[in-house]
Design a protein around this motif. Structure first.
Motif, short mmCIF file in Angstrom:
data_model
loop_
_atom_site.label_atom_id
_atom_site.label_comp_id
_atom_site.label_asym_id
_atom_site.label_seq_id
_atom_site.Cartn_x
_atom_site.Cartn_y
_atom_site.Cartn_z
N LEU A 59 0.85 -1.19 0.00
CA LEU A 59 0.00 0.00 0.00
C LEU A 59 0.88 1.24 0.00
N GLY A 60 0.38 2.31 -0.58
CA GLY A 60 1.07 3.59 -0.57
C GLY A 60 0.08 4.73 -0.72
N ARG A 61 0.46 5.90 -0.20
CA ARG A 61 -0.40 7.08 -0.34
C ARG A 61 -0.28 7.67 -1.75
N SER A 62 0.89 7.49 -2.36
CA SER A 62 1.10 7.86 -3.76
C SER A 62 2.07 6.84 -4.35
N VAL A 63 2.09 6.77 -5.68
CA VAL A 63 3.00 5.84 -6.35
C VAL A 63 3.79 6.59 -7.41
N ARG A 64 5.01 6.10 -7.64
CA ARG A 64 5.84 6.58 -8.74
C ARG A 64 6.25 5.35 -9.54
N LEU A 65 5.99 5.39 -10.83
CA LEU A 65 6.34 4.26 -11.67
C LEU A 65 7.73 4.42 -12.24
N GLU A 66 8.48 3.35 -12.16
CA GLU A 66 9.83 3.31 -12.73
C GLU A 66 9.75 2.56 -14.05
N ASP A 67 10.34 3.13 -15.10
CA ASP A 67 10.30 2.44 -16.39
C ASP A 67 11.46 1.46 -16.51
N ALA A 68 11.55 0.79 -17.65
CA ALA A 68 12.58 -0.24 -17.87
C ALA A 68 13.99 0.34 -17.84
N TYR A 69 14.13 1.65 -18.00
CA TYR A 69 15.45 2.30 -18.00
C TYR A 69 15.82 2.89 -16.64
N LEU A 71 14.06 5.23 -15.05
CA LEU A 71 13.57 6.61 -14.89
C LEU A 71 12.25 6.60 -14.12
N LEU A 72 12.12 7.54 -13.18
CA LEU A 72 10.92 7.62 -12.36
C LEU A 72 9.94 8.63 -12.93
N GLY A 73 8.67 8.23 -12.95
CA GLY A 73 7.61 9.15 -13.38
C GLY A 73 7.18 10.05 -12.24
N GLN A 74 6.27 10.95 -12.54
CA GLN A 74 5.73 11.85 -11.52
C GLN A 74 4.88 11.07 -10.52
N PRO A 75 4.85 11.49 -9.27
CA PRO A 75 4.01 10.80 -8.28
C PRO A 75 2.54 10.90 -8.67
N LYS A 76 1.83 9.80 -8.45
CA LYS A 76 0.39 9.77 -8.69
C LYS A 76 -0.28 9.60 -7.33
N SER A 77 -1.11 10.57 -6.98
CA SER A 77 -1.76 10.51 -5.67
C SER A 77 -3.20 10.02 -5.83
N THR A 78 -3.84 9.75 -4.72
CA THR A 78 -5.22 9.28 -4.72
C THR A 78 -5.91 9.75 -3.45
N ALA A 79 -7.23 9.80 -3.47
CA ALA A 79 -7.99 10.17 -2.28
C ALA A 79 -8.00 9.03 -1.26
N GLY A 80 -7.81 7.79 -1.74
CA GLY A 80 -7.77 6.63 -0.85
C GLY A 80 -6.34 6.19 -0.64
N PRO A 140 -10.68 3.11 -1.24
CA PRO A 140 -10.84 3.76 0.05
C PRO A 140 -10.31 2.84 1.15
N PRO A 141 -9.53 3.35 2.11
CA PRO A 141 -8.93 2.48 3.13
C PRO A 141 -9.93 1.64 3.91
N GLY A 142 -11.11 2.16 4.16
CA GLY A 142 -12.11 1.45 4.94
C GLY A 142 -12.73 0.26 4.24
N ARG A 143 -12.49 0.11 2.95
CA ARG A 143 -13.12 -0.98 2.21
C ARG A 143 -12.14 -2.09 1.84
N ALA A 179 -2.95 -2.55 9.93
CA ALA A 179 -1.51 -2.36 10.08
C ALA A 179 -0.88 -1.91 8.77
N LEU A 180 -1.31 -2.50 7.64
CA LEU A 180 -0.78 -2.09 6.33
C LEU A 180 -1.07 -0.63 6.04
N ILE A 181 -2.29 -0.20 6.35
CA ILE A 181 -2.68 1.19 6.10
C ILE A 181 -1.87 2.14 6.97
N GLU A 182 -1.70 1.80 8.24
CA GLU A 182 -0.94 2.66 9.15
C GLU A 182 0.53 2.76 8.74
N GLN A 183 1.08 1.69 8.17
CA GLN A 183 2.48 1.67 7.78
C GLN A 183 2.72 2.06 6.32
#
Length: 196
Positions: A59-69, A71-80, A140-143, A179-183
């Motif tokens: 789990l993560g609050r935002s993710v950054r995708l790394e390509d095959a080379y 290189l990291l993309g821009q962070p992608k956030s979410t409401a959940g 959503p974290p609660g689901r 625990a996963l959500i808290e960490q």
């Protein structure tokens, strides 16, 4: 008079029978839904067209995708929270595309995989060439507690109706999910799909 009462009662019974049969008959979606093979995280689920093994969930609050080379993309956030399911998928008989991956929650809600390029969802698979990578969901974290992964594939040769599917219990019990959500880190780096 007696005949009229018997006629009304017969009509009422027939009408009740018609309503009962109508309610018991599945709708078109249920009739032609994919046929799922069921398994648990860590074990290989075999279907007629593909094999799937889920290794872990992050789990993560935002993710950054790394390509095959690297290189990291821009962070992608979410409401959940971002749910990253790491899996290995292999076609067995013909080329297929992982399509329609979804998380089904304990209460029956469905969350489709996010359409983020570089993930297993919508990846073309050649027979005998397993691919390993992430499938991303915004939930959503609660689901999240009790959620299961469902994966279907699309074949270029056949219709998807009554096709194979895999359903995997992600072992997300209430306390473990909490625990996963808290960490969950503020940002999670996700690597690309790779052939094994």
């Amino acid at each position: 008079m007696r005949r009229a009462i018997i006629g009304v009662l017969t009509a009422a019974l027939l009408l009740a029978g018609i309503v009962a049969v109508r309610r018991a008959t599945p709708d078109a979606d249920a009739k032609y839904a994919p046929i799922a093979s069921v398994g648990e995280m860590g074990e290989q689920v075999n279907t007629a067209a593909f094999q799937l093994r889920v290794d872990r969930v992050q789990l993560g609050r935002s993710v950054r995708l790394e390509d095959a080379y690297g290189l990291l993309g821009q962070p992608k956030s979410t409401a959940g929270v971002w749910v990253v399911v790491w899996a290995t998928v292999a076609a067995t008989t013909e080329e297929v595309t992982v399509q329609g991956a979804r998380l089904r929650t304990a209460d029956g809600a469905e969350y489709l995989a996010s359409s983020v390029s570089g993930t297993l969802d919508k990846t073309a698979l050649a027979p005998g060439m397993p691919s390993y990578g992430p499938i991303l969901f915004e939930v959503p974290p609660g689901r999240l507690a009790g959620a299961a992964l469902e994966v279907t594939v699309h074949s270029v040769k056949s219709l998807d109706h009554l096709g194979p599917a895999a359903a995997v219990d992600l072992r997300l019990s209430g306390p473990y999910t909490k625990a996963l959500i808290e960490q969950a880190p503020a940002s999670l780096t996700v690597g690309p799909v790779r052939d094994l």
